[in-house]
Scaffold this active site. Structure first.
Site, PDB file in Angstrom:
ATOM      1  N   ASP A   2      17.310  27.207 -35.509  1.00 60.84           N
ATOM      2  CA  ASP A   2      17.128  25.874 -34.958  1.00 60.84           C
ATOM      3  C   ASP A   2      16.219  25.926 -33.731  1.00 60.84           C
ATOM      4  O   ASP A   2      16.171  26.937 -33.024  1.00 60.84           O
ATOM      5  CB  ASP A   2      18.494  25.289 -34.582  1.00 60.84           C
ATOM      6  CG  ASP A   2      18.474  23.769 -34.625  1.00 60.84           C
ATOM      7  OD1 ASP A   2      17.410  23.192 -34.931  1.00 60.84           O
ATOM      8  OD2 ASP A   2      19.526  23.171 -34.351  1.00 60.84           O
ATOM      9  N   HIS A  19       7.199  25.548 -36.451  1.00 54.04           N
ATOM     10  CA  HIS A  19       7.669  26.091 -37.734  1.00 54.04           C
ATOM     11  C   HIS A  19       6.905  27.367 -38.096  1.00 54.04           C
ATOM     12  O   HIS A  19       7.472  28.328 -38.611  1.00 54.04           O
ATOM     13  CB  HIS A  19       7.532  25.050 -38.839  1.00 54.04           C
ATOM     14  CG  HIS A  19       8.437  23.854 -38.651  1.00 54.04           C
ATOM     15  ND1 HIS A  19       9.765  23.986 -38.330  1.00 54.04           N
ATOM     16  CD2 HIS A  19       8.196  22.516 -38.726  1.00 54.04           C
ATOM     17  CE1 HIS A  19      10.309  22.764 -38.226  1.00 54.04           C
ATOM     18  NE2 HIS A  19       9.379  21.865 -38.450  1.00 54.04           N
ATOM     19  N   LEU A 113      18.236  45.979 -47.418  1.00 51.74           N
ATOM     20  CA  LEU A 113      18.755  44.675 -46.999  1.00 51.74           C
ATOM     21  C   LEU A 113      18.688  43.625 -48.125  1.00 51.74           C
ATOM     22  O   LEU A 113      17.717  43.565 -48.865  1.00 51.74           O
ATOM     23  CB  LEU A 113      17.895  44.196 -45.821  1.00 51.74           C
ATOM     24  CG  LEU A 113      18.163  42.807 -45.279  1.00 51.74           C
ATOM     25  CD1 LEU A 113      19.082  42.913 -44.070  1.00 51.74           C
ATOM     26  CD2 LEU A 113      16.871  42.131 -44.896  1.00 51.74           C
TER      27      LEU A 113
END
Ligand code: IPE
Ligand code: MG
Length: 230
Positions: A2, A19, A113
């Site tokens: 956020d 962004h 991962l």
């Protein structure tokens, strides 16, 4: 993730720049998490409620996802990263659906991962999807209603096969769950950081993990110290 918009606004830049820098933070964080031996890392990159944003911003975010997969898929695959995507696929455009499918298929066998991308994701919608899948199974006679328990339910969520998160980090000072992984977060530890997402880096991640290490996870039972005292 956020605070991209606020990060940009604070610098007099357009939200899109926030962004873009957010994607760089994502790359950094995947690398840091891999180095630290994190096995599962989930990013809330577009919520099913984000469609309510102005059309230009929605299209910018779709564009960034496409760019990310196109540019980074090969690198992630080389790093043995497995990609899983959770969220509704049906209302995404065919080109995005194809890219997400390609990312998952290409990296299916990887063992470092697991990078979980929550895209067009909302937890309530996910739970409803699971209920629908189970209802279909019952209708087809492959699920007995008496066999529906927490385990079976979890296996019908988008996150099937992915363990519940140990740690949730929310940036930008917000202290809400915002319809994220409602089922899976039952016993997750939450760490809130003031930093906006584009500023997130290895040291923020290390601090959060350190903070997690100081928590006493009880899962409704007693702490190990208390249990010993009896
Ligand atoms: C998070 O940053 C990115 C996405 C939701 C895709 P925001 O866009 O929510 O940034 P703020 O909250 O406006 O600062
Ligand atoms: Mg926000």
């Amino acid at each position: 993730m956020d605070g991209n918009g606020r990060w940009a606004a604070g610098r007099g830049l357009p939200r899109l720049e926030g962004h873009r820098r957010g994607v760089e933070a994502l790359r950094r964080t995947v690398r840091a998490a891999t180095d630290l031996g994190v096995e599962y890392l989930t990013f809330f990159s577009f919520s099913s409620e984000n469609w309510r944003r102005p059309a230009q911003e929605v299209s910018d975010l779709m564009g960034l996802l496409k760019l990310f997969i196109r540019r980074d898929l090969a690198t992630l695959h080389d790093s043995n990263v497995r990609i899983r995507v959770i969220g509704g696929r049906d209302d995404l455009s065919p080109d995005i659906r194809a890219l997400l499918d390609e990312a998952e298929t290409t990296t299916r066998g990887n063992t470092a991962l697991t990078l979980v991308i929550a895209f067009n994701y909302g937890a309530r919608a996910e739970i409803v999807r699971a209920a629908r899948r189970i209802a279909l199974g019952v209708m087809e006679g492959v699920i007995a209603p008496s066999s529906i328990d927490e385990n079976l339910f979890a296996r019908h969520l988008d996150t099937t096969g992915i363990p519940d998160p140990d740690l949730l980090i929310r940036t930008s000072g917000e202290q809400r769950v915002s319809n994220f992984l409602l089922w899976q977060l039952a016993y997750t530890e939450f760490v809130f950081v003031e930093q906006h997402w584009p500023d997130f880096d290895r040291s923020t991640l290390e601090d959060a993990i350190r903070e997690y290490g100081r928590r006493d996870r009880r899962f409704g039972a007693l702490s190990s110290a208390e249990a010993k005292v009896g």
